[in-house]
Design a protein around this motif. Sequence first.
Motif, PDB file in Angstrom:
ATOM      1  N   MET A   1       7.549   4.597 -12.917  1.00 60.76           N
ATOM      2  CA  MET A   1       7.380   5.822 -12.188  1.00 60.76           C
ATOM      3  C   MET A   1       8.060   5.706 -10.838  1.00 60.76           C
ATOM      4  SD  MET A   1       4.214   7.546 -10.334  1.00 60.76           S
ATOM      5  CE  MET A   1       4.964   8.861  -9.471  1.00 60.76           C
ATOM      6  N   THR A   2       8.808   6.712 -10.466  1.00 62.83           N
ATOM      7  CA  THR A   2       9.490   6.727  -9.183  1.00 62.83           C
ATOM      8  C   THR A   2       8.633   7.468  -8.169  1.00 62.83           C
ATOM      9  OG1 THR A   2      11.603   6.763 -10.328  1.00 62.83           O
ATOM     10  CG2 THR A   2      11.607   7.388  -8.011  1.00 62.83           C
ATOM     11  N   LYS A   3       8.327   6.791  -7.083  1.00 60.67           N
ATOM     12  CA  LYS A   3       7.548   7.412  -6.015  1.00 60.67           C
ATOM     13  C   LYS A   3       8.501   7.962  -4.962  1.00 60.67           C
ATOM     14  CE  LYS A   3       3.568   4.410  -6.579  1.00 60.67           C
ATOM     15  NZ  LYS A   3       2.838   3.270  -6.031  1.00 60.67           N
ATOM     16  N   PRO A   4       8.044   8.948  -4.203  1.00 56.30           N
ATOM     17  CA  PRO A   4       8.896   9.489  -3.137  1.00 56.30           C
ATOM     18  C   PRO A   4       9.089   8.473  -2.013  1.00 56.30           C
ATOM     19  CG  PRO A   4       6.714  10.490  -3.105  1.00 56.30           C
ATOM     20  CD  PRO A   4       6.763   9.613  -4.302  1.00 56.30           C
ATOM     21  N   GLU A   5       9.975   8.786  -1.100  1.00 56.71           N
ATOM     22  CA  GLU A   5      10.235   7.918   0.061  1.00 56.71           C
ATOM     23  C   GLU A   5       8.965   7.677   0.877  1.00 56.71           C
ATOM     24  OE1 GLU A   5      13.182   6.658   2.073  1.00 56.71           O
ATOM     25  OE2 GLU A   5      13.871   6.430   0.016  1.00 56.71           O
ATOM     26  N   ASN A   6       8.217   8.755   1.113  1.00 55.05           N
ATOM     27  CA  ASN A   6       7.012   8.688   1.936  1.00 55.05           C
ATOM     28  C   ASN A   6       5.813   9.113   1.092  1.00 55.05           C
ATOM     29  OD1 ASN A   6       8.650   8.105   4.240  1.00 55.05           O
ATOM     30  ND2 ASN A   6       9.058  10.281   4.456  1.00 55.05           N
ATOM     31  N   PHE A   7       4.792   8.269   1.066  1.00 57.88           N
ATOM     32  CA  PHE A   7       3.605   8.574   0.271  1.00 57.88           C
ATOM     33  C   PHE A   7       2.438   7.727   0.757  1.00 57.88           C
ATOM     34  CE2 PHE A   7       5.736   5.085  -1.819  1.00 57.88           C
ATOM     35  CZ  PHE A   7       4.722   4.245  -2.240  1.00 57.88           C
ATOM     36  N   MET A   8       1.270   7.998   0.191  1.00 53.73           N
ATOM     37  CA  MET A   8       0.077   7.228   0.477  1.00 53.73           C
ATOM     38  C   MET A   8      -0.453   6.657  -0.836  1.00 53.73           C
ATOM     39  SD  MET A   8      -3.441   8.408   2.447  1.00 53.73           S
ATOM     40  CE  MET A   8      -2.483   9.451   3.505  1.00 53.73           C
TER      41      MET A   8
ATOM     42  N   PRO B   1      -3.010  12.418  10.326  1.00 49.04           N
ATOM     43  CA  PRO B   1      -1.571  12.738  10.405  1.00 49.04           C
ATOM     44  C   PRO B   1      -0.803  12.541   9.090  1.00 49.04           C
ATOM     45  CG  PRO B   1      -2.244  11.339  12.242  1.00 49.04           C
ATOM     46  CD  PRO B   1      -3.398  11.398  11.296  1.00 49.04           C
ATOM     47  N   PHE B   2      -1.406  11.859   8.135  1.00 52.56           N
ATOM     48  CA  PHE B   2      -0.712  11.527   6.894  1.00 52.56           C
ATOM     49  C   PHE B   2      -1.204  12.318   5.684  1.00 52.56           C
ATOM     50  CE2 PHE B   2      -0.953   7.729   9.610  1.00 52.56           C
ATOM     51  CZ  PHE B   2       0.405   7.556   9.872  1.00 52.56           C
ATOM     52  N   ILE B   3      -2.099  13.254   5.891  1.00 49.48           N
ATOM     53  CA  ILE B   3      -2.739  13.982   4.795  1.00 49.48           C
ATOM     54  C   ILE B   3      -1.738  14.750   3.931  1.00 49.48           C
ATOM     55  CG2 ILE B   3      -4.378  15.859   4.272  1.00 49.48           C
ATOM     56  CD1 ILE B   3      -5.576  13.108   5.092  1.00 49.48           C
ATOM     57  N   SER B   4      -0.629  15.166   4.501  1.00 49.60           N
ATOM     58  CA  SER B   4       0.345  15.944   3.720  1.00 49.60           C
ATOM     59  C   SER B   4       1.172  15.069   2.772  1.00 49.60           C
ATOM     60  CB  SER B   4       1.273  16.715   4.653  1.00 49.60           C
ATOM     61  OG  SER B   4       2.024  15.804   5.446  1.00 49.60           O
ATOM     62  N   LEU B   5       1.086  13.753   2.907  1.00 51.19           N
ATOM     63  CA  LEU B   5       1.830  12.871   2.012  1.00 51.19           C
ATOM     64  C   LEU B   5       1.212  12.887   0.612  1.00 51.19           C
ATOM     65  CD1 LEU B   5       2.326   9.707   4.273  1.00 51.19           C
ATOM     66  CD2 LEU B   5       4.033  11.451   3.688  1.00 51.19           C
ATOM     67  N   PRO B   6       2.025  12.725  -0.423  1.00 50.67           N
ATOM     68  CA  PRO B   6       1.464  12.609  -1.766  1.00 50.67           C
ATOM     69  C   PRO B   6       0.546  11.384  -1.841  1.00 50.67           C
ATOM     70  CG  PRO B   6       3.865  12.843  -1.846  1.00 50.67           C
ATOM     71  CD  PRO B   6       3.489  12.658  -0.414  1.00 50.67           C
ATOM     72  N   LEU B   7      -0.590  11.535  -2.514  1.00 55.07           N
ATOM     73  CA  LEU B   7      -1.573  10.466  -2.646  1.00 55.07           C
ATOM     74  C   LEU B   7      -1.544   9.929  -4.074  1.00 55.07           C
ATOM     75  CD1 LEU B   7      -3.980   8.804  -1.548  1.00 55.07           C
ATOM     76  CD2 LEU B   7      -5.464  10.717  -2.233  1.00 55.07           C
ATOM     77  N   PHE B   8      -1.306   8.627  -4.217  1.00 52.57           N
ATOM     78  CA  PHE B   8      -1.264   7.968  -5.510  1.00 52.57           C
ATOM     79  C   PHE B   8      -2.421   6.988  -5.625  1.00 52.57           C
ATOM     80  CE2 PHE B   8       3.075   9.274  -4.747  1.00 52.57           C
ATOM     81  CZ  PHE B   8       3.479   9.764  -5.974  1.00 52.57           C
ATOM     82  N   VAL B   9      -3.002   6.905  -6.818  1.00 57.30           N
ATOM     83  CA  VAL B   9      -4.091   5.977  -7.101  1.00 57.30           C
ATOM     84  C   VAL B   9      -3.821   5.342  -8.452  1.00 57.30           C
ATOM     85  CG1 VAL B   9      -6.577   5.686  -7.342  1.00 57.30           C
ATOM     86  CG2 VAL B   9      -5.695   7.502  -5.869  1.00 57.30           C
ATOM     87  N   SER B  10      -3.875   4.014  -8.495  1.00 54.87           N
ATOM     88  CA  SER B  10      -3.694   3.299  -9.752  1.00 54.87           C
ATOM     89  C   SER B  10      -5.033   2.709 -10.159  1.00 54.87           C
ATOM     90  CB  SER B  10      -2.655   2.191  -9.579  1.00 54.87           C
ATOM     91  OG  SER B  10      -2.513   1.484 -10.780  1.00 54.87           O
ATOM     92  N   SER B  11      -5.662   3.330 -11.158  1.00 53.27           N
ATOM     93  CA  SER B  11      -6.981   2.876 -11.588  1.00 53.27           C
ATOM     94  C   SER B  11      -7.318   3.479 -12.941  1.00 53.27           C
ATOM     95  CB  SER B  11      -8.032   3.302 -10.560  1.00 53.27           C
ATOM     96  OG  SER B  11      -9.321   3.216 -11.088  1.00 53.27           O
ATOM     97  N   PRO B  12      -7.624   2.643 -13.931  1.00 55.06           N
ATOM     98  CA  PRO B  12      -8.058   3.191 -15.219  1.00 55.06           C
ATOM     99  C   PRO B  12      -9.317   4.060 -15.084  1.00 55.06           C
ATOM    100  CG  PRO B  12      -7.506   0.874 -15.447  1.00 55.06           C
ATOM    101  CD  PRO B  12      -7.474   1.188 -13.972  1.00 55.06           C
ATOM    102  N   ALA B  13     -10.232   3.684 -14.201  1.00 50.53           N
ATOM    103  CA  ALA B  13     -11.458   4.477 -14.005  1.00 50.53           C
ATOM    104  C   ALA B  13     -11.113   5.871 -13.485  1.00 50.53           C
ATOM    105  CB  ALA B  13     -12.408   3.773 -13.043  1.00 50.53           C
ATOM    106  N   LEU B  14     -10.145   5.959 -12.599  1.00 45.58           N
ATOM    107  CA  LEU B  14      -9.772   7.276 -12.062  1.00 45.58           C
ATOM    108  C   LEU B  14      -8.955   8.080 -13.068  1.00 45.58           C
ATOM    109  CD1 LEU B  14      -9.234   6.449  -8.330  1.00 45.58           C
ATOM    110  CD2 LEU B  14     -11.126   7.616  -9.427  1.00 45.58           C
TER     111      LEU B  14
END
Length: 159
Positions: free
Chosen positions: A1-8, A74-87
């Motif tokens: 998976m390709t993530k954007p330049e800026n993310f959380m 200040p970072f809330i507008s960044l895409p948020l990624f989570v890696s978790s089978p539970a999620l």
Amino acid sequence: MTKPENFMQLSIAAQHSDFMIYQSQQITTAIRLNVGTQTLQKVLQTQPPTAQQVEDAIVLVEDQIMSNVDVLQPFISLPLFVSSPALQHIAQLAFAEKTVQGYQLTTAQTEQLFSRFARVINGYPAKAEGLPETAEFAAYLILIREYLHHFGFASLMTI
């Protein structure tokens, strides 16, 4: 998976949750909240948990959020990624949209899932809602719901 330049990236562990801010795909900020799944599972002692246990768990999460909200805001507008089978399982239970990258779970879908969970903790059969009764499920759902709600994220992407 390709993530954007800026993310959380959010990582939820047993005793803490880490928000890592990536800018130009390099970590520039790391924020640790001292609450994780096992922290909450100590409070969520019955299966399913009681309404009071859930409220106590929410207070633990909110205390950590309130002491970190200004740093993360200040970072809330960044895409948020989570890696978790539970999620990923939570996203499926919330009828999140499956994309090529993973599940796109919105705050609204999380709130709807939490409403179903609230019915269970108030006596409605978990099987009727299609929800697990475990403390682990409850802990992840509470953490994600509180993070999305109080920090103001529109959604997260499971990977």
